[in-house]
Design an enzyme around this catalytic site. Structure first.
Site, mmCIF file in Angstrom:
data_model
loop_
_atom_site.group_PDB
_atom_site.id
_atom_site.type_symbol
_atom_site.label_atom_id
_atom_site.label_comp_id
_atom_site.label_asym_id
_atom_site.label_seq_id
_atom_site.Cartn_x
_atom_site.Cartn_y
_atom_site.Cartn_z
ATOM 1 N N ASP A 1 -15.136 66.836 9.496
ATOM 2 C CA ASP A 1 -15.571 65.734 10.370
ATOM 3 C C ASP A 1 -16.810 65.032 9.819
ATOM 4 O O ASP A 1 -16.910 63.802 9.882
ATOM 5 C CB ASP A 1 -15.935 66.261 11.767
ATOM 6 C CG ASP A 1 -14.718 66.543 12.602
ATOM 7 O OD1 ASP A 1 -13.649 65.987 12.307
ATOM 8 O OD2 ASP A 1 -14.837 67.324 13.562
ATOM 9 N N LYS B 1 -13.048 75.841 17.831
ATOM 10 C CA LYS B 1 -13.811 75.469 16.634
ATOM 11 C C LYS B 1 -14.968 76.417 16.314
ATOM 12 O O LYS B 1 -15.374 76.523 15.168
ATOM 13 C CB LYS B 1 -14.349 74.043 16.785
ATOM 14 C CG LYS B 1 -13.232 73.041 16.789
ATOM 15 C CD LYS B 1 -13.741 71.654 16.897
ATOM 16 C CE LYS B 1 -13.594 70.990 15.574
ATOM 17 N NZ LYS B 1 -13.784 69.551 15.616
HETATM 18 P P1 NAP Z 1 -17.499 67.432 23.781
HETATM 19 O O1 NAP Z 1 -17.923 68.556 22.910
HETATM 20 O O2 NAP Z 1 -16.894 67.709 25.107
HETATM 21 O O3 NAP Z 1 -18.804 66.490 23.984
HETATM 22 C C1 NAP Z 1 -18.761 65.325 24.773
HETATM 23 C C2 NAP Z 1 -20.179 64.832 25.036
HETATM 24 O O4 NAP Z 1 -20.067 63.631 25.816
HETATM 25 C C3 NAP Z 1 -21.041 65.785 25.848
HETATM 26 O O5 NAP Z 1 -22.377 65.637 25.454
HETATM 27 C C4 NAP Z 1 -20.844 65.269 27.272
HETATM 28 O O6 NAP Z 1 -21.875 65.590 28.149
HETATM 29 C C5 NAP Z 1 -20.847 63.781 26.989
HETATM 30 N N1 NAP Z 1 -20.275 63.004 28.079
HETATM 31 C C6 NAP Z 1 -19.015 63.094 28.568
HETATM 32 N N2 NAP Z 1 -18.848 62.199 29.562
HETATM 33 C C7 NAP Z 1 -20.042 61.558 29.705
HETATM 34 C C8 NAP Z 1 -20.512 60.539 30.560
HETATM 35 N N3 NAP Z 1 -19.716 59.970 31.485
HETATM 36 N N4 NAP Z 1 -21.795 60.111 30.445
HETATM 37 C C9 NAP Z 1 -22.607 60.656 29.526
HETATM 38 N N5 NAP Z 1 -22.224 61.644 28.665
HETATM 39 C C10 NAP Z 1 -20.949 62.076 28.752
HETATM 40 O O7 NAP Z 1 -16.461 66.503 23.040
HETATM 41 P P2 NAP Z 1 -16.423 66.127 21.489
HETATM 42 O O8 NAP Z 1 -15.649 67.144 20.773
HETATM 43 O O9 NAP Z 1 -17.794 65.853 21.016
HETATM 44 O O10 NAP Z 1 -15.560 64.772 21.517
HETATM 45 C C11 NAP Z 1 -16.064 63.604 22.133
HETATM 46 C C12 NAP Z 1 -15.199 62.364 21.798
HETATM 47 O O11 NAP Z 1 -15.185 62.175 20.387
HETATM 48 C C13 NAP Z 1 -13.734 62.489 22.234
HETATM 49 O O12 NAP Z 1 -13.373 61.338 22.961
HETATM 50 C C14 NAP Z 1 -12.922 62.460 20.948
HETATM 51 O O13 NAP Z 1 -11.787 61.633 21.062
HETATM 52 C C15 NAP Z 1 -13.858 61.892 19.943
HETATM 53 N N6 NAP Z 1 -13.679 62.481 18.617
HETATM 54 C C16 NAP Z 1 -13.161 61.706 17.639
HETATM 55 C C17 NAP Z 1 -13.057 62.172 16.349
HETATM 56 C C18 NAP Z 1 -12.524 61.283 15.275
HETATM 57 O O14 NAP Z 1 -12.166 61.778 14.191
HETATM 58 N N7 NAP Z 1 -12.475 59.997 15.490
HETATM 59 C C19 NAP Z 1 -13.485 63.478 16.055
HETATM 60 C C20 NAP Z 1 -13.998 64.268 17.084
HETATM 61 C C21 NAP Z 1 -14.099 63.755 18.366
HETATM 62 P P3 NAP Z 1 -21.622 66.579 29.420
HETATM 63 O O15 NAP Z 1 -21.639 67.983 28.864
HETATM 64 O O16 NAP Z 1 -22.780 66.267 30.315
HETATM 65 O O17 NAP Z 1 -20.293 66.219 29.997
#
Ligand code: NAP
Length: 294
Positions: free
Chosen positions: A109, A73
């Site tokens: 998004d 991305k």
């Molecule tokens: P990402 O860039 O990997 O970010 C994930 C975030 O969550 C990071 O800040 C990470 O922190 C934190 N995190 C992960 N596990 C954690 C825990 N156990 N406790 C506290 N913080 C935690 O991922 P992303 O792209 O933002 O996506 C995240 C979620 O959003 C995914 O599950 C995805 O399915 C969903 N999503 C949905 C849509 C939609 O259209 N509905 C769109 C985009 C994303 P660390 O760096 O410390 O691990």
């Protein structure tokens, strides 16, 4: 002869992505020719030649539209001629199209999330949101919120990650370390609580980012970006306490529909995409990768 749309998604891994099903359903519903394919492109130098080749196919008109997801991305930006203001502000692209010979990167998004917030029909006063997580999707969420008069408290277990979001978006955003003992105090007065972490996503469906035994702030609404399972533990807990709460299916469908409109100029019936999403989610035993966004 009518145009045949060549569409697709670049990412890695793509596993059980639901995007092809949603986009094919949209093509069929509008009686358009074409297909939506998955392009698994490895990160960094391993995938570079393939990524460049796909973008060249867009420039030459062989491919008409591509979505982009993790891990590309941000790194696709260097190959694009222009970004929309939204993609520029967020610093990430999830949709690419060719316009007047220019390869343009957009981010659907943020408007998709905003459309979901509008459906929640929240009061227009004291718009403060608690954003759990500070990764890629949090940036789109925070941008959508602050562009619409919200303030955001962003929580991350590595507080520097939340501080980077503050540095990027400015004074309407505040960073806090993820400490569940502080959730009650931080949540007080918040109108919206958003989960942007993968906590609760299949197969870890019993997990919740919000402590099970902690009451939610009164009158708040909850939005969980996780969309698999159909009802997450976070959403279930919030609904049990009488809160308005939604999982991320609506956002996933909306971001896909907005991308489809960019590529074809056709307004997509959201219910067609949503029905296909619900059907495929119920059929899928494995976890679909959350695709195209964040
Ligand atoms: P990402 O860039 O990997 O970010 C994930 C975030 O969550 C990071 O800040 C990470 O922190 C934190 N995190 C992960 N596990 C954690 C825990 N156990 N406790 C506290 N913080 C935690 O991922 P992303 O792209 O933002 O996506 C995240 C979620 O959003 C995914 O599950 C995805 O399915 C969903 N999503 C949905 C849509 C939609 O259209 N509905 C769109 C985009 C994303 P660390 O760096 O410390 O691990």
């Amino acid at each position: 002869m009518s145009k045949s749309y060549s569409l697709g998604l670049i990412g890695y891994p793509l596993g059980h992505s639901l995007s092809p099903h949603m986009h094919r359903a949209a093509l069929a519903a509008l009686d358009l020719q074409g297909d939506y394919q998955l392009y698994e492109v490895e990160p960094a130098t391993q995938g570079q030649a393939e990524l460049e080749d796909l973008l060249e196919k867009m420039r030459s008109g062989k491919i008409h539209g591509l979505n982009v997801t993790i891990p590309h991305k941000q790194n696709v930006i260097q190959y694009l001629d222009e970004l929309t203001p939204t993609a520029e502000a967020i610093g990430a692209v999830n949709t690419m199209f060719l316009e007047n010979g220019s390869l343009v990167g957009d981010n659907t998004d943020a408007p998709a999330f905003l459309a979901e917030v509008k459906h929640l029909d929240l009061e227009e006063s004291q718009k403060v949101a608690l954003v759990l997580g500070a990764g890629g999707s949090a940036r789109a969420v925070v941008y959508a919120l602050i562009s619409n008069g919200w303030q955001a408290k962003v929580l991350a277990r590595k507080v520097e990650q939340a501080q980077e979001v503050v540095a990027h978006f400015g004074e309407r955003v505040h960073a806090f370390v993820w400490d569940t003992d502080q959730f009650e105090e931080l949540g007080a007065g918040c109108k919206l609580i958003v989960n942007t972490t993968p906590i609760g996503m299949f197969p870890n469906i019993d997990a919740s980012p919000w402590p099970m035994d902690l009451p939610f702030p009164q009158g708040a609404a909850v939005y969980d970006l996780v969309y698999n399972p159909a009802i997450t533990q976070f959403v279930r807990l919030a609904r049990e306490q009488g809160l308005l709460a939604q999982t991320g299916a609506g956002m996933l469908v909306e971001q896909a529909a907005l991308a489809f409109e960019r590529w074809t100029g056709h307004n997509v019936p959201r219910d067609i995409m949503r029905q296909m999403f619900d059907k495929q989610l119920s059929l899928s035993e494995a976890s679909p990768t959350w695709d195209s966004s964040s």
